[in-house]
Scaffold this motif. Structure first.
Motif, PDB file in Angstrom:
ATOM      1  N   THR A 157      -2.341   2.205  -8.709  1.00 19.55           N
ATOM      2  CA  THR A 157      -3.666   1.553  -7.453  1.00 19.55           C
ATOM      3  C   THR A 157      -4.232   0.898  -8.042  1.00 19.55           C
ATOM      4  N   ASN A 158      -4.583   1.140  -9.529  1.00 15.40           N
ATOM      5  CA  ASN A 158      -4.720  -0.152 -10.284  1.00 15.40           C
ATOM      6  C   ASN A 158      -4.240  -1.216 -10.159  1.00 15.40           C
ATOM      7  N   THR A 171     -15.268   3.270  -4.730  1.00 14.84           N
ATOM      8  CA  THR A 171     -14.235   2.884  -5.973  1.00 14.84           C
ATOM      9  C   THR A 171     -14.481   3.145  -7.161  1.00 14.84           C
ATOM     10  N   ARG A 228      -4.615  -3.360  -7.146  1.00  9.16           N
ATOM     11  CA  ARG A 228      -6.046  -3.669  -6.367  1.00  9.16           C
ATOM     12  C   ARG A 228      -6.078  -5.065  -8.107  1.00  9.16           C
ATOM     13  N   TYR A 229      -6.040  -4.955  -9.097  1.00 10.91           N
ATOM     14  CA  TYR A 229      -6.279  -5.299 -10.400  1.00 10.91           C
ATOM     15  C   TYR A 229      -5.178  -6.459 -11.356  1.00 10.91           C
ATOM     16  N   LEU A 252       0.997  -1.138  -0.273  1.00  7.66           N
ATOM     17  CA  LEU A 252       0.416  -0.185   0.042  1.00  7.66           C
ATOM     18  C   LEU A 252       0.678   1.346  -0.018  1.00  7.66           C
TER      19      LEU A 252
END
Length: 157
Positions: free
Chosen positions: A71-72, A121, A75-76, A36
């Motif tokens: 972040t994307n 989100t 996250r993915y 993070l």
């Protein structure tokens, strides 16, 4: 983006896809672990790079986009607990443009979701589109992809 603009910017795209070929004056890259804190580090790296290039006027927009793209990716596109630094953030400047590019290990294209203004989100790529001149993605040979956003630098062109 028009075909003639794409042709003019071809050296820029080559630098984005192969950041190891960047001259220090025209680009900067940092590797980010699957943590993070990497989003905060991406913003810090972006701020310092733009300041070094005397492009402080782009700071807010590029910082926001860099944090959304990182972040994307985290996250993915990055498996949970991935070792090392699976995400790379590159900033490249070329004539009147700056590109913010994030490299990740997934070949899956980013997907813009329908906006849900109540959800916490799902608006990241809408922000990227709103704050950049253009954005897109490109698969990498072997594995992974680069998601990029293009910014017009302030001043006479």
């Amino acid at each position: 983006m028009r075909a003639e603009a794409t042709a003019v910017l071809e050296p820029l795209w080559q630098a984005v896809l192969a950041p190891e070929r960047l001259a220090a004056a025209n680009g900067a890259t940092c590797e980010l672990p699957a943590a993070l804190e990497s989003v905060r580090d991406a913003r810090r790296f972006t701020r310092a790079t733009l300041q070094r290039w005397d492009l402080g006027a782009l700071r807010d927009s590029v910082e926001l986009v860099a944090s959304e793209l990182v972040t994307n990716a985290l996250r993915y596109a990055v498996p949970v607990g991935a070792p090392g630094a699976p995400v790379g953030l590159s900033l490249v400047r070329w004539t009147s443009r700056v590109v913010c590019a994030v490299r990740d290990p997934s070949a899956i294209a980013p997907v813009t979701k329908d906006p849900d203004f109540v959800a916490e989100t799902g608006r990241g790529l809408h922000l990227v589109e709103s704050f950049s001149e253009n954005w897109g993605w490109h698969p990498l040979s072997g594995a992974g992809k680069v998601v990029w956003a293009l910014f017009l630098t302030p001043g006479p062109h």
